[in-house]
Design a protein around this motif. Structure first.
Motif, mmCIF file in Angstrom:
data_model
loop_
_atom_site.group_PDB
_atom_site.id
_atom_site.type_symbol
_atom_site.label_atom_id
_atom_site.label_comp_id
_atom_site.label_asym_id
_atom_site.label_seq_id
_atom_site.Cartn_x
_atom_site.Cartn_y
_atom_site.Cartn_z
ATOM 1 N N LYS A 147 0.827 -1.207 0.000
ATOM 2 C CA LYS A 147 0.000 0.000 0.000
ATOM 3 C C LYS A 147 0.865 1.262 0.000
ATOM 4 O O LYS A 147 0.470 2.305 -0.544
ATOM 5 C CB LYS A 147 -0.927 0.000 1.212
ATOM 6 N N ASN A 148 2.037 1.142 0.603
ATOM 7 C CA ASN A 148 2.974 2.265 0.632
ATOM 8 C C ASN A 148 3.771 2.400 -0.662
ATOM 9 O O ASN A 148 4.688 3.218 -0.754
ATOM 10 C CB ASN A 148 3.932 2.123 1.816
ATOM 11 N N GLU A 149 3.408 1.572 -1.640
ATOM 12 C CA GLU A 149 3.998 1.602 -2.976
ATOM 13 C C GLU A 149 5.494 1.264 -2.967
ATOM 14 O O GLU A 149 6.282 1.792 -3.750
ATOM 15 C CB GLU A 149 3.755 2.963 -3.654
ATOM 16 N N ILE A 150 5.863 0.354 -2.064
ATOM 17 C CA ILE A 150 7.213 -0.203 -2.087
ATOM 18 C C ILE A 150 7.274 -1.249 -3.196
ATOM 19 O O ILE A 150 6.364 -2.072 -3.338
ATOM 20 C CB ILE A 150 7.569 -0.871 -0.737
ATOM 21 N N THR A 151 8.313 -1.226 -3.986
ATOM 22 C CA THR A 151 8.531 -2.254 -5.010
ATOM 23 C C THR A 151 9.863 -2.942 -4.744
ATOM 24 O O THR A 151 10.773 -2.333 -4.167
ATOM 25 C CB THR A 151 8.532 -1.658 -6.427
ATOM 26 N N TYR B 137 12.505 -0.529 -3.246
ATOM 27 C CA TYR B 137 12.508 0.855 -3.734
ATOM 28 C C TYR B 137 11.271 1.613 -3.237
ATOM 29 O O TYR B 137 10.170 1.046 -3.154
ATOM 30 C CB TYR B 137 12.489 0.880 -5.258
ATOM 31 N N TYR B 138 11.485 2.885 -2.952
ATOM 32 C CA TYR B 138 10.385 3.802 -2.678
ATOM 33 C C TYR B 138 10.655 5.085 -3.458
ATOM 34 O O TYR B 138 11.681 5.741 -3.257
ATOM 35 C CB TYR B 138 10.279 4.107 -1.180
ATOM 36 N N HIS C 69 9.300 2.699 8.805
ATOM 37 C CA HIS C 69 7.861 2.691 9.087
ATOM 38 C C HIS C 69 7.047 2.246 7.872
ATOM 39 O O HIS C 69 5.871 1.872 8.005
ATOM 40 C CB HIS C 69 7.404 4.084 9.542
ATOM 41 N N LEU C 70 7.662 2.239 6.691
ATOM 42 C CA LEU C 70 6.974 1.783 5.470
ATOM 43 C C LEU C 70 7.001 0.261 5.317
ATOM 44 O O LEU C 70 6.432 -0.275 4.375
ATOM 45 C CB LEU C 70 7.611 2.438 4.240
ATOM 46 N N LYS C 71 7.688 -0.425 6.233
ATOM 47 C CA LYS C 71 7.774 -1.893 6.280
ATOM 48 C C LYS C 71 8.418 -2.499 5.022
ATOM 49 O O LYS C 71 7.954 -3.525 4.508
ATOM 50 C CB LYS C 71 6.386 -2.525 6.489
#
Length: 361
Positions: free
Chosen positions: A186-190, A244-245, A275-277
């Motif tokens: 959901k935090n758009e981590i790839t 990546y963020y 905090h973005l896990k």
């Protein structure tokens, strides 16, 4: 009784080392010549492979041969190249052992153990080896061959993921881990697994930051060229995975592959993005990739100190299965010299000590 047909070799050259390890059906990257080289350059000792063979079977035991005069508490206090000890390299080792298939394992293994141990003890005396420390491989159970040779004790637990299918892997996650993976998505981590090796530069900075954050001991900062040496010597087994963020690498892991194993080697992340896990998604995607590529196991390793620390709890969240036992081995080949060195180092034990050998504590 020592048989005339026995063969022993002290191997230090790559071609002969790789040939000897290649004789074993079950093996792993920790036993290879190339794995040892970054640690040799880091000052951990000189790699030696002790190879033993008889009509009953064979054993190959890698270790680092260390001049005790170079240790912190004894530098300048004892002569160089006089007292030595041996230690398993960082990671997991012990002896690889294979019984001749012409014989029943249970009927000859004790004889093979006896013969190896007798010859290796004589070798240690000849080489001036005072003590021996081992970190045994928890997936290959290498501690079993040394069980009656040295003091073998369980030290920690390690986590190993079964990669037989992506479905099984996903079902085996704890609910907390699944929630954090969804948060990262959901935090758009790839995540990119098997990313460009050039991204190792970003990893180095994150690793150093993580070790500083964790207040790690000096050893874990390694020398400035350590990770370049890993790339140089283990390029065909090295997998760089990055989270990546917004096009920025915020978490990274170095994974080693060998036969059907994947191993978590080192990892790091940027504290301001935790905090973005990203780490939960990073390790999940590595495991998924490994399963899809046909690997059978992804060994995450253990915690900093025990099953109670945060690192172990993080790794355990990826598996509902029972952890593996990680064993260490301790042996004094020359207790008199060990006491002598401890006195010179100013290390006096009033009882059992967790640190071994005590003169290096």
């Amino acid at each position: 009784m020592i048989q005339k047909s026995m063969l022993t070799k002290e191997i230090t050259q790559k071609s002969e080392w790789d040939e000897a390890i290649g004789l074993f059906q079950e093996k792993d990257i920790y036993f290879t010549y190339d794995y040892m080289q970054p640690f040799r350059k880091n000052g951990d000792g000189e790699p030696i492979l002790f190879y033993f063979e008889s009509y009953l079977g064979k054993a190959a035991y890698p270790f680092m041969y260390r001049d005790i005069a170079e240790s912190a508490h004894l530098k300048g206090k004892i002569p160089n190249r006089t007292y030595f000890d041996i230690s398993g390299v960082y990671g997991y080792g012990g002896p690889l052992v294979e019984v001749n298939p012409l014989y029943d394992f249970s009927s000859v293994i004790e004889i093979l153990k006896h013969d190896f141990q007798e010859i290796f003890s004589a070798y240690c005396k000849e080489k001036g080896i005072v003590s021996q420390f081992d970190r045994f491989h928890p997936l290959l159970n290498t501690h079993e061959f040394f069980a009656d040779y040295c003091t073998v004790t369980p030290n920690k637990k390690t986590i190993c993921l079964d990669l037989k299918s992506v479905e099984f892997l996903t079902q085996n996650l704890t609910s907390g881990c699944r929630n954090k993976i969804r948060q990262a998505e959901k935090n758009e981590i790839t995540v990119v697994v098997n990313d460009r090796v050039e991204t190792l530069e970003a990893f180095k900075q994150m690793y150093h930051s993580t070790m500083t954050h964790n207040q790690a001991s000096d050893y874990y900062f390694f020398n400035p060229h350590f990770f370049d040496d890993i790339k140089l010597h283990q390029s065909s087994h090295l997998i760089v995975a990055n989270a990546y963020y917004q096009d920025k690498i915020i978490a990274s892991a170095l994974i080693l592959s060998f036969d059907h194993f994947l191993h978590h080697h080192f990892s790091g992340s940027l504290s301001e993005y935790r905090h973005l896990k990203p780490n939960n998604l990073l390790f999940y995607e590595i495991a998924k990739w490994g399963s899809e590529q046909g690997y059978q196991s992804f060994h995450l390793g253990g915690g900093h100190e025990s099953e109670g620390d945060s690192l172990f709890r993080f790794k355990k969240s990826f598996s509902k299965s029972e952890p593996k036992d990680f064993y260490i081995g301790k042996k004094l080949h020359d207790p008199v010299k060990s006491d002598f060195l401890a006195q010179i180092a100013g290390k006096f034990s009033n009882g059992p000590s967790d640190y071994f050998p005590i003169y290096r504590s």
